[in-house]
Motif scaffolding. Structure first.
Motif, short mmCIF file in Angstrom:
data_model
loop_
_atom_site.label_atom_id
_atom_site.label_comp_id
_atom_site.label_asym_id
_atom_site.label_seq_id
_atom_site.Cartn_x
_atom_site.Cartn_y
_atom_site.Cartn_z
N UNK A 69 1.30 3.14 -0.60
CA UNK A 69 -0.23 3.30 -1.80
C UNK A 69 -0.29 2.69 -3.09
N UNK A 70 0.35 3.81 -3.99
CA UNK A 70 0.21 3.51 -4.75
C UNK A 70 0.56 2.58 -5.45
N UNK A 71 1.76 2.11 -5.26
CA UNK A 71 2.83 0.52 -5.36
C UNK A 71 1.54 -0.45 -5.06
N UNK A 72 0.66 -1.12 -3.92
CA UNK A 72 0.45 -1.64 -3.97
C UNK A 72 -1.11 -1.67 -4.65
N UNK A 73 -1.33 -0.24 -5.22
CA UNK A 73 -3.09 -0.05 -6.09
C UNK A 73 -2.40 -1.34 -7.34
N UNK A 74 -0.97 0.01 -7.46
CA UNK A 74 -0.53 -0.84 -9.19
C UNK A 74 -0.41 -3.24 -9.24
N UNK A 75 0.09 -3.35 -7.97
CA UNK A 75 0.33 -4.74 -8.25
C UNK A 75 1.77 -4.74 -7.70
N UNK A 76 2.94 -4.22 -7.67
CA UNK A 76 3.76 -3.88 -7.01
C UNK A 76 4.37 -4.15 -6.00
N UNK A 77 5.24 -4.45 -5.56
CA UNK A 77 6.14 -5.60 -4.18
C UNK A 77 6.32 -4.26 -3.62
N UNK A 101 -0.70 4.78 11.94
CA UNK A 101 0.21 3.95 11.07
C UNK A 101 -0.07 4.43 9.60
N UNK A 102 0.25 3.07 8.25
CA UNK A 102 -0.30 3.65 6.99
C UNK A 102 -1.61 2.39 6.72
N UNK A 103 -1.57 1.79 7.74
CA UNK A 103 -2.81 1.06 7.63
C UNK A 103 -3.30 -0.26 6.60
N UNK A 104 -2.49 -0.61 5.86
CA UNK A 104 -2.56 -1.40 5.25
C UNK A 104 -3.40 -2.75 6.44
N UNK A 105 -2.46 -3.09 6.89
CA UNK A 105 -3.36 -3.64 7.59
C UNK A 105 -4.14 -3.84 8.88
N UNK A 106 -5.37 -3.78 9.38
CA UNK A 106 -5.56 -4.37 10.88
C UNK A 106 -4.94 -4.50 11.88
N UNK A 180 2.50 -11.97 4.43
CA UNK A 180 2.78 -12.18 3.27
C UNK A 180 0.89 -12.35 2.83
N UNK A 181 0.78 -11.02 2.13
CA UNK A 181 -0.40 -10.41 1.54
C UNK A 181 -0.60 -10.19 0.21
N UNK A 182 -0.07 -10.92 -0.61
CA UNK A 182 -0.01 -10.66 -2.48
C UNK A 182 1.02 -9.46 -2.20
N UNK A 183 0.97 -8.28 -3.05
CA UNK A 183 2.49 -7.32 -3.16
C UNK A 183 3.13 -7.21 -2.58
N UNK A 184 1.87 -7.41 -0.43
CA UNK A 184 3.10 -6.79 0.31
C UNK A 184 3.49 -7.84 1.19
N UNK A 185 4.66 -7.75 1.60
CA UNK A 185 5.40 -8.31 2.43
C UNK A 185 6.46 -7.99 3.18
#
Length: 210
Positions: A69-77, A101-106, A180-185
């Motif tokens: 979560x912290x990485x994605x908040x900063x746009x870090x892959x 789960x982590x809940x980054x995606x539904x 593929x979703x911005x910094x999250x793949x």
């Protein structure tokens, strides 16, 4: 200078093969559960093998959801692999056991409906034409080993955001093979076991770190 990549060690996954595959394509790789190292690397890889619930227990033990979560908040892959992709979704259901789960995606990870399980071996994928991960390898085969997957992806484009790029594969029925979703793949298959096409996909991901 080679990009730095942390492979998150939380007791699950083909860690050494992931490290070797990333090193072969030019990354400087550290295998660790150290939070600071994981947060500060150019890229973070979250592997995963086995049961969804067990992987989430291990991931929480090293504060994995917080690191992601912290990485994605900063746009870090971040790149998830196999169950490392599945845990990015809201929940998993295996053998009647439901785990958050982590809940980054539904979405829900559950058992595939197929005549033969596990889905083990090489399979083609249906990747979007504008996919960065699959540039140059959209027509190749990748190596899968799994019985569970995400069969629906309901996050669509809206007025204020663009929906993730979703790559599909079929084994008995369609399932999500990559996102593929911005910094999250993430990939359901194992790029580190997918020969030259997998290596090229990892190279493509490394390009996003620059």
């Amino acid at each position: 200078m080679a990009p730095t990549v942390t492979v998150l060690d939380y007791g699950s996954g083909n860690l050494r093969s992931a490290v070797r595959a990333l090193e072969r394509v030019g990354a400087e790789v550290v295998l660790t559960s150290d939070r600071t190292t994981a947060e500060e690397a150019d890229g973070l890889v979250v592997p995963g093998v086995g049961a969804y619930a067990a992987c989430m227990v291990g991931l929480r033990a090293v504060r994995g959801p917080e690191i992601i979560g912290r990485r994605l908040a900063g746009g870090r892959p971040v790149l998830g692999i196999c169950v490392g992709m599945q845990v990015l979704f809201e929940r998993g259901v295996e053998h009647g056991v439901e785990a958050e789960g982590c809940g980054e995606w539904p979405g829900t990870v559950d058992r595939l409906e197929a005549p033969v399980l596990p889905h083990m071996g090489w399979n083609t994928v249906d990747a979007p034409e504008d996919s960065a991960l699959f540039a140059g390898v959209r027509d190749e085969r990748f190596y899968f080993v799994h019985s569970y997957g995400v069969r629906r992806f309901d996050l669509v484009s809206g007025e204020r955001y663009r929906a993730p790029l979703v790559t599909w594969a079929t084994h008995g029925q369609p399932f999500v093979a990559a996102v593929e979703n911005g910094a999250l793949s993430a990939t359901q298959f194992h790029p580190e076991k997918s020969g030259d096409p997998g290596a090229e996909l990892l190279r493509n991901w490394l390009k996003t770190l620059q």
